[in-house]
Motif scaffolding. Sequence first.
Motif, PDB file in Angstrom:
ATOM      1  N   TYR A 183      -2.782  -7.681 -10.112  1.00 59.25           N
ATOM      2  CA  TYR A 183      -1.386  -7.886 -10.514  1.00 59.25           C
ATOM      3  C   TYR A 183      -1.223  -9.097 -11.426  1.00 59.25           C
ATOM      4  CZ  TYR A 183       0.667  -4.123  -7.810  1.00 59.25           C
ATOM      5  OH  TYR A 183       1.025  -2.886  -7.351  1.00 59.25           O
TER       6      TYR A 183
ATOM      7  N   ILE B  77       3.223  -3.363 -15.919  1.00 62.81           N
ATOM      8  CA  ILE B  77       2.786  -3.870 -14.615  1.00 62.81           C
ATOM      9  C   ILE B  77       2.921  -2.849 -13.497  1.00 62.81           C
ATOM     10  CG2 ILE B  77       3.205  -5.631 -12.840  1.00 62.81           C
ATOM     11  CD1 ILE B  77       4.313  -7.411 -15.138  1.00 62.81           C
ATOM     12  N   PHE B  78       4.037  -2.143 -13.474  1.00 66.05           N
ATOM     13  CA  PHE B  78       4.363  -1.348 -12.288  1.00 66.05           C
ATOM     14  C   PHE B  78       4.081   0.136 -12.501  1.00 66.05           C
ATOM     15  CE2 PHE B  78       7.041  -5.140 -12.299  1.00 66.05           C
ATOM     16  CZ  PHE B  78       6.595  -5.722 -11.124  1.00 66.05           C
TER      17      PHE B  78
ATOM     18  N   PHE C 254      -1.620  -2.625  -1.644  1.00 63.09           N
ATOM     19  CA  PHE C 254      -0.990  -2.826  -2.954  1.00 63.09           C
ATOM     20  C   PHE C 254       0.534  -2.689  -2.872  1.00 63.09           C
ATOM     21  CE2 PHE C 254      -5.321  -2.108  -4.098  1.00 63.09           C
ATOM     22  CZ  PHE C 254      -5.505  -2.705  -5.340  1.00 63.09           C
TER      23      PHE C 254
ATOM     24  N   PHE D 154       3.492  -5.125  -4.882  1.00 60.69           N
ATOM     25  CA  PHE D 154       4.301  -4.297  -5.786  1.00 60.69           C
ATOM     26  C   PHE D 154       5.784  -4.553  -5.550  1.00 60.69           C
ATOM     27  CE2 PHE D 154       6.768  -0.581  -6.874  1.00 60.69           C
ATOM     28  CZ  PHE D 154       6.222  -0.112  -8.055  1.00 60.69           C
TER      29      PHE D 154
ATOM     30  N   LEU E 123       6.889  -8.242  -6.374  1.00 61.81           N
ATOM     31  CA  LEU E 123       6.949  -8.536  -7.805  1.00 61.81           C
ATOM     32  C   LEU E 123       8.048  -7.771  -8.526  1.00 61.81           C
ATOM     33  CD1 LEU E 123       3.135  -8.681  -8.639  1.00 61.81           C
ATOM     34  CD2 LEU E 123       4.755 -10.580  -8.811  1.00 61.81           C
TER      35      LEU E 123
END
Length: 304
Positions: free
Chosen positions: A72, A101-102, A128, A132, A135
């Motif tokens: 990440y 990122i996602f 994860f 996730f 963030l």
Amino acid sequence: MIEQMFVLFILMAIGIICRKTGLMNDAVSKGMSGIVVNIASPAFIISAGINKDEVVSNKQLLACILAAFFIYWGLILIAVVLPYILKIKKKYYGTYRVMTIFSNIGFMGFPIVSATYGSVGLLYAAFFQFPFNLLIYTYGVSAMKNGANEEDSGSFSWKNIINVGVISVFISIIFYLGRIHVAKPIEDVVTSISGLTVPMSMMVIGYALGGMKIKDLMSDFKLLLFAALKLLVIPVIGVFILKIFIKDPILLGVCFVMIATPVGSMTAMLAQYYGGDEETASRGVALTTLLSVVTIPLVGAVCL
């Protein structure tokens, strides 16, 4: 992995057919999404923790946590420079950063991992989930507001981070590490409910794709370039770097899936809510999802 992606593609195709024939509408799709997010997917995660056939050492779990942390952070660094490379308008920097990122680890990542690597892989993938959520409701919201109306249309809330998905991760870990016995009927119920995750999530994605025109998706050069970077370049480079440090083939495979999955549907929701480029975010989700049916097994065959 090719076989599993083919299965997922067929399930998405069923979702498209259901849209075209009227068997599914927006209300049905929304309801199915709610079931997957709040019931089936949490059961999917918990089922990995109550599986007694496979044993993962504390050292392996620690390696998974560290891998998730560095992945990440690496994606955040890439997301900072990617809009400059693509020469995106400044007010849309946030949208592309969030898309970078996602990924769709819940709707696509978990089903692929479960089918390819079993309960051990699913346990790894569960780690994860927390970063996730942490963030996306902190960095994700902040990035999406970049260039948009600075008036706060929503505020940070721990309820968004400590949600049913993260709670299910903690429950799964507690059951696994504590080797807590679960009565057979309860285990059967959890396993049965978790079985809804893959078909329902893929049908929902197919339903969404059915509302997109292929011509519109393929006409945006910058979005196509982004998709190539997101689905090909970043996973290839990422896996080769991870290979230096990770020797566990299952953990390496899980990390690959977490990186290689398409843009997460949450990016479109954040773009709509916080003033980002909603149209690009929605097309980015659709385009990368469509292409990932080919890119995931292709990159996996080359890198793993």
